[in-house]
Design a protein around this motif. Structure first.
Motif, short mmCIF file in Angstrom:
data_model
loop_
_atom_site.label_atom_id
_atom_site.label_comp_id
_atom_site.label_asym_id
_atom_site.label_seq_id
_atom_site.Cartn_x
_atom_site.Cartn_y
_atom_site.Cartn_z
N TYR A 126 -5.76 8.61 -2.75
CA TYR A 126 -5.31 9.45 -3.86
C TYR A 126 -3.84 9.20 -4.18
O TYR A 126 -3.43 9.16 -5.35
CB TYR A 126 -5.53 10.93 -3.53
CG TYR A 126 -6.88 11.46 -3.92
CD1 TYR A 126 -7.27 11.49 -5.26
CD2 TYR A 126 -7.76 11.97 -2.97
CE1 TYR A 126 -8.51 12.00 -5.64
CE2 TYR A 126 -9.00 12.48 -3.34
CZ TYR A 126 -9.37 12.49 -4.67
OH TYR A 126 -10.60 13.00 -5.04
N GLN A 127 -3.04 9.07 -3.14
CA GLN A 127 -1.61 8.88 -3.33
C GLN A 127 -1.33 7.61 -4.13
O GLN A 127 -0.47 7.58 -5.01
CB GLN A 127 -0.91 8.83 -1.97
CG GLN A 127 0.58 9.08 -2.04
CD GLN A 127 1.21 9.18 -0.66
OE1 GLN A 127 0.56 9.00 0.36
NE2 GLN A 127 2.49 9.50 -0.63
N SER A 128 -2.07 6.56 -3.84
CA SER A 128 -1.90 5.30 -4.56
C SER A 128 -2.22 5.47 -6.04
O SER A 128 -1.50 4.97 -6.92
CB SER A 128 -2.81 4.23 -3.95
OG SER A 128 -2.73 3.03 -4.68
N ILE A 129 -3.30 6.19 -6.35
CA ILE A 129 -3.68 6.42 -7.75
C ILE A 129 -2.60 7.24 -8.46
O ILE A 129 -2.19 6.93 -9.59
CB ILE A 129 -5.03 7.15 -7.84
CG1 ILE A 129 -6.14 6.28 -7.25
CG2 ILE A 129 -5.35 7.52 -9.29
CD1 ILE A 129 -7.46 7.02 -7.07
N LEU A 130 -2.13 8.28 -7.80
CA LEU A 130 -1.12 9.16 -8.39
C LEU A 130 0.19 8.41 -8.65
O LEU A 130 0.79 8.54 -9.74
CB LEU A 130 -0.86 10.34 -7.47
CG LEU A 130 -2.01 11.34 -7.30
CD1 LEU A 130 -1.74 12.26 -6.12
CD2 LEU A 130 -2.23 12.15 -8.57
N GLU A 131 0.62 7.61 -7.68
CA GLU A 131 1.88 6.91 -7.84
C GLU A 131 1.79 5.80 -8.88
O GLU A 131 2.76 5.56 -9.62
CB GLU A 131 2.33 6.34 -6.48
CG GLU A 131 2.74 7.44 -5.52
CD GLU A 131 3.16 6.92 -4.16
OE1 GLU A 131 3.04 5.70 -3.92
OE2 GLU A 131 3.60 7.75 -3.32
N THR A 132 0.64 5.15 -8.96
CA THR A 132 0.45 4.15 -10.01
C THR A 132 0.50 4.81 -11.38
O THR A 132 1.15 4.31 -12.32
CB THR A 132 -0.90 3.42 -9.83
OG1 THR A 132 -0.90 2.74 -8.57
CG2 THR A 132 -1.13 2.42 -10.95
N GLY A 133 -0.19 5.95 -11.52
CA GLY A 133 -0.17 6.67 -12.79
C GLY A 133 1.22 7.13 -13.16
O GLY A 133 1.61 7.08 -14.35
N ALA A 134 2.00 7.58 -12.19
CA ALA A 134 3.37 8.02 -12.46
C ALA A 134 4.24 6.84 -12.88
O ALA A 134 5.07 6.95 -13.81
CB ALA A 134 3.94 8.70 -11.22
N ALA A 135 4.09 5.70 -12.21
CA ALA A 135 4.88 4.52 -12.54
C ALA A 135 4.59 4.01 -13.95
O ALA A 135 5.48 3.50 -14.64
CB ALA A 135 4.61 3.41 -11.52
#
Length: 202
Positions: free
Chosen positions: A133-142
Motif C-alpha cells: 500500500y505504501q508504494s502505491i500511495l507514494e507513487t500516487g503522491a509523486a
C-alpha cells in the motif's frame, strides 16, 4: 515417481492440509486428518512431509499468497495509481463468509499467540501488505494524483487494519457488511486519506 509428480503431490498435500485446518482448526488438526483429506495413508503423507508442522506452515503460507503475491501480480501492469489502489482494496477482502483462504487466516490468527512460527507468518504478511500500500500511495503522491493527509506508512497501516477488521466482520456473517459494503467503507477512508475521489473507468 518423477520430480514433477512429487512436486504435484506436495501441492495436493498442501491443499489437503488447508482443508483439514479449516475443518479441525490449526491446533486440532492431526496427521490422520490430512491423510483423510488427501485420500492417502498417514505414511504416504510423511513420505513427502516427514514433519507435520512443516506441512501446516506450507499450507498457511500458500493460503496467504492471495493477499500479497497475487495482488502484486494483479496490479503490476497498471500505471494509474487510482486504479491500483482501488483494485488492491477490493482484492484484500473475503469473497464471502465461507471464503477458505480467509478462514485459514482466521485459524492462523487464533493460534498465533501460542505459536511463534504462525505469529511470524502473520507479521510478515502484514508488513508486506503495508509496504504494498505504501508504494502505491507514494507513487500516487509523486505523480500529483494523491495529496496524502498523513504519512504514507500511517495510511498504509490503517488500510491493512481496515481490511482485517472488515474481513472478520464478513466471515462472522454480519448482516449488513458484505464484500461490496466493506470495500466502500475502506474506500471512504482512502478517499479522505488521498484527497482523491478514487473513481475508475471500471
Amino acid at each position: 515417481m518423477t520430480r514433477k509428480r512429487r512436486a504435484d503431490r506436495r501441492l495436493d498435500l498442501i491443499a489437503a492440509a488447508h482443508r483439514a485446518i479449516i475443518r479441525h482448526g490449526t491446533e486440532g488438526v492431526h496427521l490422520n486428518h490430512v491423510a483423510e483429506e488427501a485420500g492417502l495413508t498417514s505414511g504416504a503423507v510423511l513420505y513427502h512431509y516427514p514433519q507435520l508442522g512443516e506441512l501446516l506452515v506450507d499450507a498457511h503460507h500458500a493460503g496467504m499468497e492471495r493477499f500479497y503475491e497475487q495482488r502484486i501480480k494483479r496490479i503490476s501492469g497498471m500505471r494509474d495509481p487510482v486504479e491500483k489502489l482501488v483494485v488492491t482494496i477490493r482484492s484484500g477482502l473475503p469473497h464471502g463468509p465461507d471464503d477458505p483462504e480467509v478462514r485459514l487466516l482466521n485459524e492462523l490468527g487464533g493460534a498465533a499467540p501460542r505459536n511463534r512460527m504462525y505469529a511470524l507468518l502473520l507479521t510478515t504478511l502484514y508488513d508486506r501488505q503495508v509496504s504494498m500500500y505504501q508504494s502505491i500511495l507514494e507513487t500516487g503522491a509523486a505523480l500529483g494524483t494523491f495529496t496524502l493527509s498523513d504519512d504514507s506508512l500511517v495510511i498504509a497501516r490503517n488500510l491493512v487494519a481496515l481490511e482485517d477488521a472488515y474481513g472478520y466482520r464478513i466471515t462472522a456473517r454480519h448482516p449488513v457488511i458484505g464484500p461490496d459494503e466493506a470495500a466502500e467503507l475502506i474506500l471512504a477512508y482512502a478517499r479522505t486519506a488521498t484527497n482523491n475521489p478514487l473513481k475508475t473507468s471500471h
